[in-house]
Enzyme design. Structure first.
Site, PDB file in Angstrom:
ATOM      1  N   SER A  48       0.856  -1.194   0.000  1.00 35.70           N
ATOM      2  CA  SER A  48       0.000   0.000   0.000  1.00 35.70           C
ATOM      3  C   SER A  48       0.891   1.243   0.000  1.00 35.70           C
ATOM      4  O   SER A  48       2.093   1.163   0.255  1.00 35.70           O
ATOM      5  CB  SER A  48      -0.902   0.011   1.244  1.00 35.70           C
ATOM      6  OG  SER A  48      -0.107   0.252   2.393  1.00 35.70           O
ATOM      7  N   ASP A  81      -1.416  -1.754  -3.914  1.00 34.61           N
ATOM      8  CA  ASP A  81      -2.778  -1.772  -3.379  1.00 34.61           C
ATOM      9  C   ASP A  81      -3.297  -0.327  -3.238  1.00 34.61           C
ATOM     10  O   ASP A  81      -2.584   0.524  -2.694  1.00 34.61           O
ATOM     11  CB  ASP A  81      -2.726  -2.461  -1.999  1.00 34.61           C
ATOM     12  CG  ASP A  81      -4.105  -2.757  -1.439  1.00 34.61           C
ATOM     13  OD1 ASP A  81      -5.041  -2.972  -2.224  1.00 34.61           O
ATOM     14  OD2 ASP A  81      -4.223  -2.780  -0.186  1.00 34.61           O
ATOM     15  N   LYS A 183     -16.862  -4.685  10.047  1.00 37.09           N
ATOM     16  CA  LYS A 183     -17.555  -4.764   8.759  1.00 37.09           C
ATOM     17  C   LYS A 183     -19.056  -4.903   8.930  1.00 37.09           C
ATOM     18  O   LYS A 183     -19.840  -4.271   8.250  1.00 37.09           O
ATOM     19  CB  LYS A 183     -17.030  -5.949   7.956  1.00 37.09           C
ATOM     20  CG  LYS A 183     -15.531  -5.893   7.682  1.00 37.09           C
ATOM     21  CD  LYS A 183     -15.105  -7.084   6.863  1.00 37.09           C
ATOM     22  CE  LYS A 183     -13.601  -7.279   6.844  1.00 37.09           C
ATOM     23  NZ  LYS A 183     -12.839  -6.145   6.318  1.00 37.09           N
ATOM     24  N   ASP A 256      -6.057  -8.131   4.952  1.00 30.43           N
ATOM     25  CA  ASP A 256      -5.016  -7.420   5.694  1.00 30.43           C
ATOM     26  C   ASP A 256      -5.300  -7.417   7.202  1.00 30.43           C
ATOM     27  O   ASP A 256      -4.472  -7.836   8.005  1.00 30.43           O
ATOM     28  CB  ASP A 256      -4.887  -5.986   5.160  1.00 30.43           C
ATOM     29  CG  ASP A 256      -3.704  -5.261   5.774  1.00 30.43           C
ATOM     30  OD1 ASP A 256      -2.758  -5.940   6.208  1.00 30.43           O
ATOM     31  OD2 ASP A 256      -3.713  -4.020   5.832  1.00 30.43           O
TER      32      ASP A 256
END
Ligand code: G3H
Ligand code: 13P
Ligand code: ZN
Length: 322
Positions: A48, A81, A183, A256
Site C-alpha cells: 500500500s 494496493d 464490517k 489485511d
C-alpha cells in the site's frame, strides 16, 4: 518466482481465488512465504502507499527479493494496493511490480474512467495489468473514510461499461464488504445476487474482493484478554463464503486486517506472559510461525491449497511458447 498477476488469474478463474496480502515488514514477508510454501499455493504480495512510506520503497523491494531467493519454489505477483495516479506511475516505471491498482472509486464515474484509462495505457505499454475499483466499500481506505450509509454496491451495467471503456484487467467490486475490523453489525454477508449479475455482464473477467478479513471473534477476545481494547462486536466476512464467490468470478481476495490481529494477539499475549522480556525476536519468531499457520488456513478457504505445481506448469509451459 515473480509472475504477472494476469498469469495467476488465467489459471485461477472460476477454480480458486488468489489470496492478496499486504506486507509492511520482514516478519510479515517471512510468514507469508513460509505459509504459502506449506500450503503449496500461489499468492499476491500487496504494497500500500502507507507501507511504501513506512518501510521505504527500496526496503520493501529488497525484502521481497530476498524472500524470493529464500523460497525458490514460491510463485507470486507483486501488486500496488489502492494506488493514486502518481503512485501507479511510480510503480509502473520501477520495473518491479506485476500489477497496480488505481483506486479512483471516490471520483465521479466519468472521472474514474478517465483516470483509470490513463493508468491502463501506461501500464499496458510496460506489460503490467491494472486493477480498478467501481462502487464504494465502507470503512477506512488509506486516508479516506466511507461510512456505511455512503457505501454503494457496484452497479452491474456500469461495471460492463467501465471495463469496456477503461481496458482494465480486473475490477474491485463493492459487494457487501468493507475495510477494517468492523464490517458487519449483525447477520449481513456477501451480496451473491450482485456478484452473479456482475459476472453475467462480464463473463470470464476477474473480480476482486476487498475487505475480506474474517475478524475471528476468538482472536478479538484473546487480544482483549491480554490488555487490548477492540470493540467485541467487530465482525468480518465468513471465510466459508469464499467458496460460493469463486465460481462467480471472484479471483483475488484481499486480506489485511486478520493478519494485523494475529500480530497484535501474539505480541500482547507474549508480553503479558513474559513481562520481563525485551528481546523482540522471541515474539517475532512466534508471530512468523503463527502468521504462516494463518496463511495455511486461509489458503484452504480460498481453495488455492495444493495448486502450486499446476500453476507452475501452466505458467512455465506458456512462458516457453512465448
Ligand atoms: O485496504 C487497505 C489495506 O488494509 C492497507 O492498509 O493503507 O494502512 O497500509 P494501509
Ligand atoms: P481488510 O483489511 O478488511 O482485510 O481489507 C484488506 C484490503 O482490502 C486491502 O486492499
Ligand atoms: Zn482494499
Amino acid at each position: 518466482m515473480i509472475v504477472t498477476t494476469a498469469q495467476l488469474f488465467e489459471v485461477a478463474y472460476g477454480k480458486f481465488a488468489v489470496g492478496a496480502y499486504n506486507i509492511n515488514n520482514m516478519e510479515q514477508a517471512l510468514g507469508l512465504f513460509e505459509g504459502h510454501i506449506q500450503a503449496r499455493a500461489p499468492f499476491i504480495v500487496q504494497l500500500s502507499k502507507g507501507a511504501r512510506a513506512y518501510a521505504g520503497v527500496k526496503m520493501l523491494e529488497a525484502i521481497i527479493r530476498a524472500a524470493d531467493e529464500n523460497y525458490p519454489e514460491a510463485i507470486f505477483a507483486v501488486h500496488l494496493d489502492h494506488g493514486d495516479e502518481a503512485t501507479c506511475y511510480d510503480c509502473i516505471d520501477s520495473g518491479f511490480y506485476s500489477s497496480v491498482m488505481i483506486d479512483a472509486s471516490h471520483e465521479k464515474f466519468e472521472d474514474n474512467i478517465a483516470i483509470t484509462r490513463r493508468v491502463v495505457e501506461r501500464a499496458h505499454a510496460r506489460g503490467l495489468s491494472v486493477e480498478a475499483e467501481l462502487g464504494m466499500l465502507g470503512g477506512v481506505e488509506e486516508d479516506i473514510q466511507v461510512d456505511e450509509k455512503h457505501a454503494m454496491l457496484t452497479d452491474p451495467d456500469e461495471a460492463k461499461e467501465f471495463v469496456e471503456r477503461t481496458g482494465c484487467d480486473s475490477l474491485a467490486v463493492a459487494i457487501g464488504t468493507s475495510h477494517g475490523a468492523y464490517k458487519f453489525s449483525g447477520g449481513q454477508g456477501l451480496h451473491f445476487d450482485r456478484i452473479a449479475s456482475i459476472q453475467r455482464n462480464l463473463p470470464g473477467f476477474p473480480l476482486v474482493m476487498h475487505g475480506s478479513s474474517s475478524v475471528p471473534q476468538d482472536e478479538v477476545e484473546r487480544i482483549n484478554a491480554a490488555g487490548g481494547k477492540l470493540d467485541p462486536s467487530a465482525r468480518g466476512v465468513d471465510a466459508d463464503e469464499f467458496a460460493r464467490a469463486i465460481p462467480l468470478g471472484v479471483t483475488k481476495v484481499n486480506i489485511d486486517t486478520d493478519g494485523r490481529l494475529v500480530w497484535t494477539r501474539v505480541h500482547r499475549e507474549h508480553f503479558k506472559e513474559h513481562p520481563e522480556n525485551f528481546d523482540f525476536r522471541k515474539p517475532g519468531k512466534e508471530y512468523i510461525r503463527e502468521y504462516a499457520a494463518f496463511i495455511v488456513h486461509k489458503s484452504e478457504k480460498l481453495r488455492s491449497t495444493g495448486t502450486l505445481d499446476m500453476v507452475r506448469e501452466a505458467i512455465t509451459g506458456k512462458m516457453e511458447l512465448v
